[in-house]
Every structure is written in C-alpha cells, then in structure tokens.
Design a protein around this motif. Sequence first.
Motif, PDB file in Angstrom:
ATOM      1  N   LYS A 175       0.825  -1.209   0.000  1.00 14.39           N
ATOM      2  CA  LYS A 175       0.000   0.000   0.000  1.00 14.39           C
ATOM      3  C   LYS A 175       0.860   1.260   0.000  1.00 14.39           C
ATOM      4  CE  LYS A 175      -3.917  -2.303   2.207  1.00 14.39           C
ATOM      5  NZ  LYS A 175      -4.889  -2.313   3.324  1.00 14.39           N
ATOM      6  N   GLY A 176       1.926   1.207  -0.782  1.00 11.31           N
ATOM      7  CA  GLY A 176       2.777   2.372  -0.945  1.00 11.31           C
ATOM      8  C   GLY A 176       3.900   2.507   0.050  1.00 11.31           C
ATOM      9  N   LYS A 177       3.891   1.714   1.104  1.00 15.08           N
ATOM     10  CA  LYS A 177       4.930   1.799   2.123  1.00 15.08           C
ATOM     11  C   LYS A 177       5.979   0.716   1.868  1.00 15.08           C
ATOM     12  CE  LYS A 177       5.786   1.674   7.104  1.00 15.08           C
ATOM     13  NZ  LYS A 177       5.178   1.491   8.448  1.00 15.08           N
ATOM     14  N   VAL A 178       7.232   1.142   1.738  1.00 19.45           N
ATOM     15  CA  VAL A 178       8.312   0.208   1.467  1.00 19.45           C
ATOM     16  C   VAL A 178       8.555  -0.674   2.689  1.00 19.45           C
ATOM     17  CG1 VAL A 178      10.758  -0.041   0.900  1.00 19.45           C
ATOM     18  CG2 VAL A 178       9.407   1.777  -0.163  1.00 19.45           C
ATOM     19  N   ILE A 179       8.505  -1.975   2.476  1.00 20.26           N
ATOM     20  CA  ILE A 179       8.772  -2.903   3.580  1.00 20.26           C
ATOM     21  C   ILE A 179      10.100  -3.634   3.397  1.00 20.26           C
ATOM     22  CG2 ILE A 179       6.301  -3.243   4.044  1.00 20.26           C
ATOM     23  CD1 ILE A 179       6.629  -6.035   2.687  1.00 20.26           C
ATOM     24  N   PHE A 180      10.646  -3.575   2.165  1.00 22.19           N
ATOM     25  CA  PHE A 180      11.929  -4.231   1.932  1.00 22.19           C
ATOM     26  C   PHE A 180      12.586  -3.631   0.701  1.00 22.19           C
ATOM     27  CE2 PHE A 180      14.556  -7.584  -0.019  1.00 22.19           C
ATOM     28  CZ  PHE A 180      15.427  -7.826   1.038  1.00 22.19           C
ATOM     29  N   GLU A 181      13.881  -3.359   0.801  1.00 20.09           N
ATOM     30  CA  GLU A 181      14.630  -2.826  -0.332  1.00 20.09           C
ATOM     31  C   GLU A 181      16.089  -3.238  -0.189  1.00 20.09           C
ATOM     32  OE1 GLU A 181      15.345   1.421  -2.679  1.00 20.09           O
ATOM     33  OE2 GLU A 181      14.612   1.418  -0.605  1.00 20.09           O
ATOM     34  N   LYS A 182      16.614  -3.860  -1.237  1.00 23.52           N
ATOM     35  CA  LYS A 182      18.005  -4.296  -1.173  1.00 23.52           C
ATOM     36  C   LYS A 182      18.531  -4.573  -2.579  1.00 23.52           C
ATOM     37  CE  LYS A 182      21.104  -7.420   1.350  1.00 23.52           C
ATOM     38  NZ  LYS A 182      21.200  -8.484   2.389  1.00 23.52           N
ATOM     39  N   SER A 183      19.861  -4.426  -2.739  1.00 26.39           N
ATOM     40  CA  SER A 183      20.524  -4.701  -4.007  1.00 26.39           C
ATOM     41  C   SER A 183      21.336  -5.984  -3.895  1.00 26.39           C
ATOM     42  CB  SER A 183      21.457  -3.543  -4.386  1.00 26.39           C
ATOM     43  OG  SER A 183      20.744  -2.336  -4.486  1.00 26.39           O
ATOM     44  N   TYR A 184      21.365  -6.738  -5.000  1.00 34.67           N
ATOM     45  CA  TYR A 184      22.102  -8.005  -5.034  1.00 34.67           C
ATOM     46  C   TYR A 184      22.960  -8.053  -6.300  1.00 34.67           C
ATOM     47  CZ  TYR A 184      18.586  -9.366  -1.577  1.00 34.67           C
ATOM     48  OH  TYR A 184      17.767  -9.425  -0.469  1.00 34.67           O
ATOM     49  N   GLY A 185      24.268  -8.055  -6.131  1.00 30.81           N
ATOM     50  CA  GLY A 185      25.148  -8.269  -7.263  1.00 30.81           C
ATOM     51  C   GLY A 185      25.742  -7.013  -7.856  1.00 30.81           C
ATOM     52  N   LEU A 186      26.210  -7.155  -9.103  1.00 26.96           N
ATOM     53  CA  LEU A 186      26.992  -6.120  -9.769  1.00 26.96           C
ATOM     54  C   LEU A 186      26.218  -5.418 -10.879  1.00 26.96           C
ATOM     55  CD1 LEU A 186      30.385  -8.041 -10.176  1.00 26.96           C
ATOM     56  CD2 LEU A 186      29.693  -6.524  -8.296  1.00 26.96           C
ATOM     57  N   ALA A 187      26.539  -4.146 -11.054  1.00 26.35           N
ATOM     58  CA  ALA A 187      26.020  -3.382 -12.187  1.00 26.35           C
ATOM     59  C   ALA A 187      26.939  -3.526 -13.384  1.00 26.35           C
ATOM     60  CB  ALA A 187      25.881  -1.914 -11.812  1.00 26.35           C
ATOM     61  N   ASN A 188      28.216  -3.787 -13.123  1.00 27.40           N
ATOM     62  CA  ASN A 188      29.212  -3.891 -14.185  1.00 27.40           C
ATOM     63  C   ASN A 188      30.215  -4.977 -13.815  1.00 27.40           C
ATOM     64  OD1 ASN A 188      31.627  -3.408 -15.821  1.00 27.40           O
ATOM     65  ND2 ASN A 188      30.667  -1.465 -16.396  1.00 27.40           N
ATOM     66  N   GLU A 189      30.207  -6.068 -14.557  1.00 29.47           N
ATOM     67  CA  GLU A 189      31.099  -7.190 -14.257  1.00 29.47           C
ATOM     68  C   GLU A 189      32.576  -6.832 -14.474  1.00 29.47           C
ATOM     69  OE1 GLU A 189      30.437 -10.443 -13.338  1.00 29.47           O
ATOM     70  OE2 GLU A 189      28.296 -10.051 -13.061  1.00 29.47           O
ATOM     71  N   LYS A 190      32.846  -5.962 -15.435  1.00 28.36           N
ATOM     72  CA  LYS A 190      34.230  -5.614 -15.762  1.00 28.36           C
ATOM     73  C   LYS A 190      34.863  -4.749 -14.687  1.00 28.36           C
ATOM     74  CE  LYS A 190      37.066  -3.701 -19.490  1.00 28.36           C
ATOM     75  NZ  LYS A 190      37.046  -3.107 -20.871  1.00 28.36           N
ATOM     76  N   THR A 191      34.127  -3.735 -14.224  1.00 27.23           N
ATOM     77  CA  THR A 191      34.683  -2.813 -13.230  1.00 27.23           C
ATOM     78  C   THR A 191      34.433  -3.272 -11.802  1.00 27.23           C
ATOM     79  OG1 THR A 191      32.670  -1.452 -13.096  1.00 27.23           O
ATOM     80  CG2 THR A 191      34.282  -0.909 -14.823  1.00 27.23           C
ATOM     81  N   GLY A 192      33.480  -4.191 -11.642  1.00 26.38           N
ATOM     82  CA  GLY A 192      33.122  -4.648 -10.303  1.00 26.38           C
ATOM     83  C   GLY A 192      32.195  -3.702  -9.570  1.00 26.38           C
TER      84      GLY A 192
END
Length: 316
Positions: A54-71
């Motif tokens: 209902k619009g309220k964030v209950i979970f937020e997280k990042s997993y992994g890489l945006a760029n494999e070459k630069t890390g």
Amino acid sequence: MKNISAFVAVVLCAITTVTSAQTNPDEKAKRLDSLYSGLHAANSFNGNVLIAEKGKVIFEKSYGLANEKTGAKLNANTIFELASVSKQFTAMAIVLLKKQGKLSYEDDMTKYVPELADYKGITIWNLLTHTGGLPDYIDITDTNWDKNKIATNIDILNLFKALKPKKVFEPNEKREYSNTGYLILGTIIERVSGQSFGGFLEQYIFKPLEMKRSLVYRSRYQPQKIENYALAYGYSDSLKRKITPDEDGRNRFIYLDGIVGDGMVNSTAKDLLKWDRALYTGKLVNEEDKKMIFSSYPTNDNKGTNYGFWLVYQRE
C-alpha cells in the motif's frame, strides 16, 4: 546465450509465499532477504528489489553487480533498462495526448502513419489493447534487415511498406501481444506531439512525478554518459562466462536499439514506485481514464482481452 540480465524488481504487494499480514516488518524483511539471497547465490538473480505494501516500502536491497568488468555494485539508485515495462509509459503518453485533444482512440493509425496504408482499419485503440493483428517486427527484421545497421521506427515502417507482411488476424478478432503495435504508438506520440518520445515522457510523466532518474535511453543509437547504470548480461556457453549483448555480435538488442515505444525506458526501483503510486491518484489521469486503462475488452473470439491498455494489473 542464456539470459541472466541484471534485473530491477518492484513488487507492489505482499508476497504471500514469503510473508503474511500477521508477520512483523523485521521478520518479513528477513524472509525476503533469505529468498533473494538464495537466488543470488544460485546465480539465478542479480538486481534490485523493492517491495511495498500500500505504498509503504517494507523491503529494499541490491544483489550483485552493475558492471562485471569494473566490479561496480548495484545500489538503490542504479538505473536499469525496463524492456517491455516501457509499454506502460507509451500507453500513458497516448492517454495524455487524448486528454489534450490531439488524437482519438478511434482514429485509424494510418491517419498518423501513412506508411502503413495497406493496413487501414487498425485503430489506436487496437494498438493499445493488442488487438490490431499486425505481425511482429522482430521476426521480420530477423530475416530482412542488415544486422550491421541500427534500425529506427521509420526503418521498420518502411520495411512493412516494402514487404507488406500479412496480418496475423483481423482487428478485434482476438488479443495477441504486439511489439509492433507499441512501436507504432511510439511513432504516433512523436508525430502528434512534435517532440521526441523521450522528450514527451520527460515533460508529461517523469517530471510531474519527480521520477528524476528515469529517461529514454538508446545506448548504441544515441550513447551518452549515465552514472550508476546497470549493464545487461547473458551467459555464453561457449565462452563459459557472462557477456554483454555487444559481445554477441548479431544480438537483436544491438540492431534494434534505435526503436522506441515498445521499449527503451530506463528507470530505478524507487522511481517505479512513484509511478505505481501515481496510478492510484489523479496526478496524471482521472478515475474514468483509469477504469479504461485497467479494464478487459471483448474480442470477436469471445475470449476478451483480459488485459488493460498495457498489462494485467491488480489494483488494491
């Protein structure tokens, strides 16, 4: 090449298999993190997750890489290409142009796209609801386009004009998901508004909703420097590693990079939450508009579309 592209996930309701209304927020977060951490560890998920109730964030997280070459790691502000999720914004742009009095849903598409005069009888409404019956342009370019050149909307329209591929079915006969229809809608948006596809979305959707990290971006056709951008990857069986579409030579993501309407919107999880919440308010459209956007419509095969203007959508 197996697709394991970086992915942005915005889940806007409770995931009942992981959490429930009775579970306290900390326990929900632990269960969700366990789910996505397991998927990431199994090399089945790489991306951002934002889950809201209902619009309220209950979970937020990042997993992994945006760029494999630069890390470079993914974070909450990483921008992702949305692929066909872009169609939501294309449809909304058409709705807004209709509200501005610049077109009608009943207009024949050939009024704005005379290149397709051989397909007269298909309306803007048909394109919005995937009931137009046009063949998929991706299949046609696969055998009729020089893969060394990047195609644009006008290139595809001219290809249809020259080849005159047969319709898959007559308008309103049934619903069949259509990339071609949304490419045409993208073209109509530009011709009716006098703006680029990206310019129109920026002025009438992204800016009003404060979607500050959202844009239309064609990385090969019109490259530009974008900070904190997630590259897409696939797994190459022959090379035994992840590679980008550009390393795949004839990958369609390269030669179709100039096309807008069915794709090419880029955004973040946070911006997509703003977009979702706006669909419950009157910021962009009124209740009558929303009823039309989220409804199913009859088709001649009596099965109906079971589909709104752009997607199946369950409202709270």
